[in-house]
Design a protein around this motif. Structure first.
Motif, PDB file in Angstrom:
ATOM      1  N   TYR A  92       0.798  -1.219   0.000  1.00 42.99           N
ATOM      2  CA  TYR A  92       0.000   0.000   0.000  1.00 42.99           C
ATOM      3  C   TYR A  92       0.834   1.274   0.000  1.00 42.99           C
ATOM      4  CZ  TYR A  92       0.738   0.722   5.019  1.00 42.99           C
ATOM      5  OH  TYR A  92       1.286   0.959   6.251  1.00 42.99           O
ATOM      6  N   LYS A  93       2.088   1.232   0.361  1.00 41.93           N
ATOM      7  CA  LYS A  93       2.922   2.430   0.374  1.00 41.93           C
ATOM      8  C   LYS A  93       3.646   2.664  -0.948  1.00 41.93           C
ATOM      9  CE  LYS A  93       3.854   2.650   5.288  1.00 41.93           C
ATOM     10  NZ  LYS A  93       4.891   2.663   6.318  1.00 41.93           N
ATOM     11  N   LYS A  94       3.532   1.718  -1.870  1.00 43.27           N
ATOM     12  CA  LYS A  94       4.264   1.826  -3.127  1.00 43.27           C
ATOM     13  C   LYS A  94       3.385   2.412  -4.223  1.00 43.27           C
ATOM     14  CE  LYS A  94       7.469  -1.838  -2.163  1.00 43.27           C
ATOM     15  NZ  LYS A  94       8.209  -2.956  -2.686  1.00 43.27           N
ATOM     16  N   ASP A  95       4.026   3.089  -5.156  1.00 50.11           N
ATOM     17  CA  ASP A  95       3.338   3.654  -6.312  1.00 50.11           C
ATOM     18  C   ASP A  95       2.992   2.520  -7.283  1.00 50.11           C
ATOM     19  OD1 ASP A  95       2.361   5.376  -8.243  1.00 50.11           O
ATOM     20  OD2 ASP A  95       4.361   5.799  -9.059  1.00 50.11           O
ATOM     21  N   PRO A  96       1.729   2.361  -7.656  1.00 51.45           N
ATOM     22  CA  PRO A  96       1.347   1.265  -8.556  1.00 51.45           C
ATOM     23  C   PRO A  96       2.046   1.307  -9.913  1.00 51.45           C
ATOM     24  CG  PRO A  96      -0.592   2.243  -7.561  1.00 51.45           C
ATOM     25  CD  PRO A  96       0.571   3.095  -7.174  1.00 51.45           C
ATOM     26  N   MET A  97       2.459   2.480 -10.344  1.00 52.71           N
ATOM     27  CA  MET A  97       3.111   2.586 -11.650  1.00 52.71           C
ATOM     28  C   MET A  97       4.542   2.030 -11.622  1.00 52.71           C
ATOM     29  SD  MET A  97       0.695   3.662 -13.402  1.00 52.71           S
ATOM     30  CE  MET A  97       1.462   4.012 -14.949  1.00 52.71           C
ATOM     31  N   THR A  98       5.139   1.912 -10.444  1.00 55.79           N
ATOM     32  CA  THR A  98       6.512   1.417 -10.346  1.00 55.79           C
ATOM     33  C   THR A  98       6.584  -0.059  -9.961  1.00 55.79           C
ATOM     34  OG1 THR A  98       6.698   2.117  -8.036  1.00 55.79           O
ATOM     35  CG2 THR A  98       7.354   3.706  -9.720  1.00 55.79           C
ATOM     36  N   LEU A  99       5.440  -0.707  -9.783  1.00 56.16           N
ATOM     37  CA  LEU A  99       5.432  -2.117  -9.396  1.00 56.16           C
ATOM     38  C   LEU A  99       5.776  -3.000 -10.588  1.00 56.16           C
ATOM     39  CD1 LEU A  99       2.169  -2.303  -7.261  1.00 56.16           C
ATOM     40  CD2 LEU A  99       4.505  -2.133  -6.423  1.00 56.16           C
ATOM     41  N   SER A 100       6.378  -4.147 -10.288  1.00 56.41           N
ATOM     42  CA  SER A 100       6.652  -5.129 -11.340  1.00 56.41           C
ATOM     43  C   SER A 100       5.349  -5.858 -11.693  1.00 56.41           C
ATOM     44  CB  SER A 100       7.695  -6.132 -10.873  1.00 56.41           C
ATOM     45  OG  SER A 100       7.161  -6.966  -9.865  1.00 56.41           O
ATOM     46  N   THR A 101       5.381  -6.636 -12.722  1.00 56.72           N
ATOM     47  CA  THR A 101       4.198  -7.378 -13.159  1.00 56.72           C
ATOM     48  C   THR A 101       3.740  -8.355 -12.082  1.00 56.72           C
ATOM     49  OG1 THR A 101       4.979  -7.208 -15.431  1.00 56.72           O
ATOM     50  CG2 THR A 101       3.265  -8.833 -14.993  1.00 56.72           C
ATOM     51  N   PHE A 102       4.679  -9.008 -11.432  1.00 54.82           N
ATOM     52  CA  PHE A 102       4.341  -9.955 -10.366  1.00 54.82           C
ATOM     53  C   PHE A 102       3.675  -9.229  -9.195  1.00 54.82           C
ATOM     54  CE2 PHE A 102       5.551 -12.429  -6.562  1.00 54.82           C
ATOM     55  CZ  PHE A 102       4.895 -13.613  -6.877  1.00 54.82           C
ATOM     56  N   GLN A 103       4.200  -8.070  -8.816  1.00 49.65           N
ATOM     57  CA  GLN A 103       3.624  -7.302  -7.713  1.00 49.65           C
ATOM     58  C   GLN A 103       2.239  -6.784  -8.077  1.00 49.65           C
ATOM     59  OE1 GLN A 103       6.861  -4.506  -7.279  1.00 49.65           O
ATOM     60  NE2 GLN A 103       7.499  -5.456  -5.353  1.00 49.65           N
ATOM     61  N   LYS A 104       2.028  -6.420  -9.328  1.00 51.62           N
ATOM     62  CA  LYS A 104       0.696  -5.992  -9.765  1.00 51.62           C
ATOM     63  C   LYS A 104      -0.283  -7.153  -9.690  1.00 51.62           C
ATOM     64  CE  LYS A 104       2.106  -2.255 -12.811  1.00 51.62           C
ATOM     65  NZ  LYS A 104       2.200  -1.776 -14.185  1.00 51.62           N
ATOM     66  N   GLY A 105       0.179  -8.352  -9.987  1.00 51.44           N
ATOM     67  CA  GLY A 105      -0.666  -9.537  -9.863  1.00 51.44           C
ATOM     68  C   GLY A 105      -1.064  -9.796  -8.423  1.00 51.44           C
ATOM     69  N   ILE A 106      -0.125  -9.636  -7.508  1.00 50.57           N
ATOM     70  CA  ILE A 106      -0.417  -9.799  -6.082  1.00 50.57           C
ATOM     71  C   ILE A 106      -1.437  -8.757  -5.636  1.00 50.57           C
ATOM     72  CG2 ILE A 106       0.548  -9.544  -3.758  1.00 50.57           C
ATOM     73  CD1 ILE A 106       3.101 -10.812  -4.797  1.00 50.57           C
ATOM     74  N   LEU A 107      -1.228  -7.524  -6.046  1.00 45.38           N
ATOM     75  CA  LEU A 107      -2.142  -6.444  -5.690  1.00 45.38           C
ATOM     76  C   LEU A 107      -3.540  -6.708  -6.231  1.00 45.38           C
ATOM     77  CD1 LEU A 107      -2.067  -3.683  -4.252  1.00 45.38           C
ATOM     78  CD2 LEU A 107      -1.692  -2.661  -6.485  1.00 45.38           C
ATOM     79  N   GLY A 108      -3.630  -7.170  -7.464  1.00 47.00           N
ATOM     80  CA  GLY A 108      -4.920  -7.495  -8.063  1.00 47.00           C
ATOM     81  C   GLY A 108      -5.612  -8.648  -7.352  1.00 47.00           C
ATOM     82  N   PHE A 109      -4.862  -9.671  -6.983  1.00 46.27           N
ATOM     83  CA  PHE A 109      -5.441 -10.812  -6.274  1.00 46.27           C
ATOM     84  C   PHE A 109      -5.967 -10.399  -4.911  1.00 46.27           C
ATOM     85  CE2 PHE A 109      -5.002 -14.375  -3.316  1.00 46.27           C
ATOM     86  CZ  PHE A 109      -5.877 -15.270  -3.915  1.00 46.27           C
ATOM     87  N   ARG A 110      -5.193  -9.573  -4.197  1.00 44.42           N
ATOM     88  CA  ARG A 110      -5.646  -9.105  -2.889  1.00 44.42           C
ATOM     89  C   ARG A 110      -6.906  -8.268  -3.013  1.00 44.42           C
ATOM     90  NH1 ARG A 110      -1.001  -8.010   1.390  1.00 44.42           N
ATOM     91  NH2 ARG A 110      -2.844  -7.272   2.418  1.00 44.42           N
TER      92      ARG A 110
END
Length: 48
Positions: free
Chosen positions: A21-39
């Motif tokens: 939640y403290k990270k900018d979504p535009m700087t996340l890797s593809t894997f981290q975006k997948g984790i964020l989407g799943f959550r």
């Protein structure tokens, strides 16, 4: 039954998966975006 499953899944996510939640979504890797989407998916299904 379905709501209880997703509530348990959200609790498991909070314990196991990293918090992003403290990270900018535009700087996340593809894997981290997948984790964020799943959550997000699990959270929205637990509140329905």
């Amino acid at each position: 039954m379905r709501k209880a499953f997703f509530k348990a899944l959200v609790k498991l996510n909070n314990l196991v998966m990293p918090s992003l939640y403290k990270k900018d979504p535009m700087t996340l890797s593809t894997f981290q975006k997948g984790i964020l989407g799943f959550r997000y998916w699990a959270l929205t299904n637990s509140t329905k």
